[in-house]
Design an enzyme around this catalytic site. Sequence first.
Site, PDB file in Angstrom:
ATOM      1  N   ARG A  27       0.685  -0.942   0.025  1.00  0.00           N
ATOM      2  CA  ARG A  27      -0.144   0.071   0.069  1.00  0.00           C
ATOM      3  C   ARG A  27       0.680   1.215   0.045  1.00  0.00           C
ATOM      4  O   ARG A  27       0.319   2.394  -0.325  1.00  0.00           O
ATOM      5  CB  ARG A  27      -1.029  -0.022   1.292  1.00  0.00           C
ATOM      6  N   HIS A 115      16.111  26.301  26.502  1.00  0.00           N
ATOM      7  CA  HIS A 115      14.667  25.981  25.996  1.00  0.00           C
ATOM      8  C   HIS A 115      14.859  25.376  24.493  1.00  0.00           C
ATOM      9  O   HIS A 115      13.869  24.742  24.061  1.00  0.00           O
ATOM     10  CB  HIS A 115      14.068  27.325  25.730  1.00  0.00           C
ATOM     11  N   ASN A 155       5.662  13.985  25.229  1.00  0.00           N
ATOM     12  CA  ASN A 155       4.853  14.255  23.933  1.00  0.00           C
ATOM     13  C   ASN A 155       5.994  15.234  23.386  1.00  0.00           C
ATOM     14  O   ASN A 155       6.082  16.255  23.618  1.00  0.00           O
ATOM     15  CB  ASN A 155       3.666  15.011  24.197  1.00  0.00           C
ATOM     16  N   GLY A 161       0.629  16.830  19.922  1.00  0.00           N
ATOM     17  CA  GLY A 161      -0.342  17.529  21.030  1.00  0.00           C
ATOM     18  C   GLY A 161       0.671  18.074  22.148  1.00  0.00           C
ATOM     19  O   GLY A 161      -0.021  18.665  23.403  1.00  0.00           O
ATOM     20  N   HIS A 166       9.545  23.484  25.101  1.00  0.00           N
ATOM     21  CA  HIS A 166      10.774  23.263  26.090  1.00  0.00           C
ATOM     22  C   HIS A 166      10.990  21.747  26.525  1.00  0.00           C
ATOM     23  O   HIS A 166       9.828  21.300  26.686  1.00  0.00           O
ATOM     24  CB  HIS A 166      10.264  24.151  27.256  1.00  0.00           C
ATOM     25  N   HIS A 168      10.659  18.712  27.858  1.00  0.00           N
ATOM     26  CA  HIS A 168      10.212  18.270  29.148  1.00  0.00           C
ATOM     27  C   HIS A 168       9.362  16.927  29.097  1.00  0.00           C
ATOM     28  O   HIS A 168       9.094  16.552  27.910  1.00  0.00           O
ATOM     29  CB  HIS A 168       9.286  19.398  29.712  1.00  0.00           C
ATOM     30  N   GLN A 170       6.083  14.403  31.315  1.00  0.00           N
ATOM     31  CA  GLN A 170       5.067  14.536  32.455  1.00  0.00           C
ATOM     32  C   GLN A 170       5.128  13.191  33.095  1.00  0.00           C
ATOM     33  O   GLN A 170       5.729  12.033  32.460  1.00  0.00           O
ATOM     34  CB  GLN A 170       3.756  14.607  31.882  1.00  0.00           C
ATOM     35  N   HIS A 298      10.935  -1.161  29.880  1.00  0.00           N
ATOM     36  CA  HIS A 298      11.234  -0.988  28.673  1.00  0.00           C
ATOM     37  C   HIS A 298      10.809   0.354  28.097  1.00  0.00           C
ATOM     38  O   HIS A 298      10.025   1.021  29.026  1.00  0.00           O
ATOM     39  CB  HIS A 298      10.888  -1.845  27.592  1.00  0.00           C
ATOM     40  N   GLN A 325      -3.272  -0.867  11.586  1.00  0.00           N
ATOM     41  CA  GLN A 325      -2.794  -1.186  10.364  1.00  0.00           C
ATOM     42  C   GLN A 325      -1.411  -0.434   9.931  1.00  0.00           C
ATOM     43  O   GLN A 325      -1.561   0.791  10.423  1.00  0.00           O
ATOM     44  CB  GLN A 325      -3.944  -0.997   9.225  1.00  0.00           C
TER      45      GLN A 325
HETATM   46  O1  LIG Z   1      -0.778  17.729  29.203  1.00  0.00           O
HETATM   47  P1  LIG Z   1      -0.596  18.453  27.822  1.00  0.00           P
HETATM   48  O2  LIG Z   1       1.026  18.541  27.371  1.00  0.00           O
HETATM   49  O3  LIG Z   1      -1.177  19.956  28.067  1.00  0.00           O
HETATM   50  O4  LIG Z   1      -1.532  17.739  27.027  1.00  0.00           O
HETATM   51  C1  LIG Z   1      -1.045  16.779  26.082  1.00  0.00           C
HETATM   52  O5  LIG Z   1      -0.856  15.473  26.811  1.00  0.00           O
HETATM   53  C2  LIG Z   1      -1.982  14.934  27.773  1.00  0.00           C
HETATM   54  C3  LIG Z   1      -1.204  13.554  28.337  1.00  0.00           C
HETATM   55  O6  LIG Z   1      -0.930  12.736  27.501  1.00  0.00           O
HETATM   56  C4  LIG Z   1      -3.130  14.545  26.737  1.00  0.00           C
HETATM   57  O7  LIG Z   1      -4.195  14.191  27.681  1.00  0.00           O
HETATM   58  C5  LIG Z   1      -3.547  15.797  26.136  1.00  0.00           C
HETATM   59  O8  LIG Z   1      -4.453  15.454  24.975  1.00  0.00           O
HETATM   60  C6  LIG Z   1      -2.196  16.176  25.263  1.00  0.00           C
HETATM   61  O9  LIG Z   1      -2.642  17.377  24.515  1.00  0.00           O
HETATM   62  O1  LIG Z   2      -7.441   4.708   2.639  1.00  0.00           O
HETATM   63  P1  LIG Z   2      -7.020   6.243   2.987  1.00  0.00           P
HETATM   64  O2  LIG Z   2      -8.383   7.168   2.870  1.00  0.00           O
HETATM   65  O3  LIG Z   2      -6.044   6.848   1.902  1.00  0.00           O
HETATM   66  O4  LIG Z   2      -6.358   6.299   4.327  1.00  0.00           O
HETATM   67  C1  LIG Z   2      -6.894   6.548   5.471  1.00  0.00           C
HETATM   68  O5  LIG Z   2      -7.695   5.590   5.905  1.00  0.00           O
HETATM   69  C2  LIG Z   2      -7.122   4.290   6.129  1.00  0.00           C
HETATM   70  C3  LIG Z   2      -7.995   3.462   6.687  1.00  0.00           C
HETATM   71  O6  LIG Z   2      -8.735   3.792   7.921  1.00  0.00           O
HETATM   72  C4  LIG Z   2      -5.759   4.434   6.923  1.00  0.00           C
HETATM   73  O7  LIG Z   2      -5.081   3.324   7.178  1.00  0.00           O
HETATM   74  C5  LIG Z   2      -5.071   5.635   6.620  1.00  0.00           C
HETATM   75  O8  LIG Z   2      -4.055   5.944   7.500  1.00  0.00           O
HETATM   76  C6  LIG Z   2      -6.160   6.838   6.216  1.00  0.00           C
HETATM   77  O9  LIG Z   2      -4.938   7.838   5.874  1.00  0.00           O
END
Ligand SMILES: O=P(O)(O)O[C@H]1O[C@H](CO)[C@@H](O)[C@H](O)[C@H]1O
Ligand SMILES: O=P(O)(O)O[C@H]1O[C@H](CO)[C@@H](O)[C@H](O)[C@H]1O
Lengths: 343, 343
Positions: A27, A115, A155, A161, A166, A168, A170, A298, A325
């Site tokens: 694909r 930073h 993250n 998200g 900076h 960091h 969580q 891990h 997938q």
């Molecule tokens: O806590 P942050 O950095 O504002 O937010 C980010 O991490 C969180 C924890 O993985 C998620 O729930 C949020 O959706 C994401 O935007």
């Molecule tokens: O098949 P499409 O529309 O090109 O691709 C989209 O749908 C697929 C099936 O949910 C996903 O695997 C792809 O990551 C998404 O970009």
Amino acid sequence: MLSNSRTQPHRRYNPLRRQWVLVSPQRTARPWQGQLNKPVAPDQQPYDPTCYLCPGNPRTSGDVNPQYPGVFAFDNDFPALLPPSATDLPAEHNGLLIAEPENGRCRVLCFHPNHSLTLSQMTPPDIEAVINVWAHETLVLGSDLAIQYVQIFENRGAMMGSSNPHPHCQIWATGHIPEEPAAEAESQLAHFQQHNRTLLADYLTQELKEKVRIVSENETFVAVVPFWAVWPFETLILPRDPIASFVDLTPAQTTGLADILKRVTTRYDNLFGVSFPYTMGFHQAPTDGEPHPEIHFHAHFYPPLLRSAEIRKFMVGFEMLGMPQRDITPEKAAEMLRAAPEL
Amino acid sequence: MLSNSRTQPHRRYNPLRRQWVLVSPQRTARPWQGQLNKPVAPDQQPYDPTCYLCPGNPRTSGDVNPQYPGVFAFDNDFPALLPPSATDLPAEHNGLLIAEPENGRCRVLCFHPNHSLTLSQMTPPDIEAVINVWAHETLVLGSDLAIQYVQIFENRGAMMGSSNPHPHCQIWATGHIPEEPAAEAESQLAHFQQHNRTLLADYLTQELKEKVRIVSENETFVAVVPFWAVWPFETLILPRDPIASFVDLTPAQTTGLADILKRVTTRYDNLFGVSFPYTMGFHQAPTDGEPHPEIHFHAHFYPPLLRSAEIRKFMVGFEMLGMPQRDITPEKAAEMLRAAPEL
Ligand SMILES: O=P(O)(O)O[C@H]1O[C@H](CO)[C@@H](O)[C@H](O)[C@H]1O
Ligand SMILES: O=P(O)(O)O[C@H]1O[C@H](CO)[C@@H](O)[C@H](O)[C@H]1O
């Protein structure tokens, strides 16, 4: 099967998660007319006056960050979890409507005062300092009887998200073991009871023999694109000798973990010539006071990019309603990561 | 508990998926400095000469679409799955490296010749026509002995990885039941064996009594933000009378399903005043030749938006490594969707 599997659809089994993933290598040829994500250029300045994580700056809570010289940890100003003292929610068990209180603590941990850095650009000793704080936080948070699990995660990048570049991570410490580590613990326990070796030690032995999915290794740690990887360039980082938790790291393993984190994140950055976005985090033993010889500590790296800095993998549609997938094979992904320089 | 649960962290149990989700309502107060997604304005023109789904246009495969007047289904030019005749992959069971061939068929289904439409803007009879093709495809694909499951899904909007705004969905028919419907089938079977009623019928009875999470209803179908919803504005669409599959829909249910799909997608569009992105799809009985009285046919809508047209929920970090987490409560989400007009 591996030669044909590069071109024909098949499914692979993840024994850690006990789930199948669909692999459709043929694909990758399809054209992409969907969303392009312009890579966000990393901040160049070592200090950003508007950053609420930089030393000396005020946070939304009104607190002011100290002029911290190294790693700096503090309680999240907008925690997803609160201590038992701050909550008074009774459980609800009403037929199929089941809810329970959940307590915990959320911490934020700045890796470095600078930073503009990322893990890939930090020195090995500076990464070691971060690892030592991860171990310390695991110990302190985990010693609270109300805490069963300490989840450390980063993250990285706006695409993942992250709301602040900076460097960091969580830490969310929870009163129950979350779904993912709980499911992994179950399969690890079953394997250990049967073989008296950890599931991931046996897996690592196979990978070191086959070599095709290894990305990087040093004396104490190995990075591999797992046979059952879901994300295009997903990696799993494993200590050669099974340990259960951050608190079990030997000095040599701490050095080795810092080294492999730097190697892997550097390869990521070099793969598409961009500061690589990802979610990364560690799975370790629950802090429930029990011994956990079955748990093999891990790290998982889950990066979203697929074909270039601009084209990501979307886990939508079939992935949300059916099963994960992937397009390129894990073997191909490992080959590409091996070809990306470690410097 | 429901009054306090609006402000205090708790976890809720999903009996369909047998998984917990963390709910942190107090977290909606946090400021957002992360990625903003500029909503893509929907195409206005009914025909786009560059669209490979519009009537009369050539596709990448070289085929030319007919001047179709209604619904148009064809084999995906870049299928994730291939028929057994096109593959010859042996299974690999080598210790912890386990892979198996996977066969199937991938179809694309244009809802309408008009490029600029969405489900929310189509007429109920036109949506009924789509439903009839969903039933037909389920029947035809499912009658192939090599096919165990027919997964119908729509990725709507660039944010959800859709590469083409032309109103369409995909069908992936697989040789094994994918992970999600397989897990749901297991819990539905356990419930049915114990109560001789479907899990979702019992759940619906509770929701119709409590009313707080109901979004929309008609004579045959109900839309609800599930008690255990993961995505901010996730909904579950259920027939009042349990049926197992598209092929069991009565004419009244077909009309009712078209009506509720239009109502729900219209409320979505009106929520933030934008063509609402989502992944949507149906879970139905496996096509394994067995009766499935335990399976209660339903649709899941998984939309990514959280606070506005520009701010989405990121399922990253703790969600990937720990467990799903949501901010606003399902009750609040249902209230907001009820306040969005159905016209
Ligand atoms: O806590 P942050 O950095 O504002 O937010 C980010 O991490 C969180 C924890 O993985 C998620 O729930 C949020 O959706 C994401 O935007
Ligand atoms: O098949 P499409 O529309 O090109 O691709 C989209 O749908 C697929 C099936 O949910 C996903 O695997 C792809 O990551 C998404 O970009």
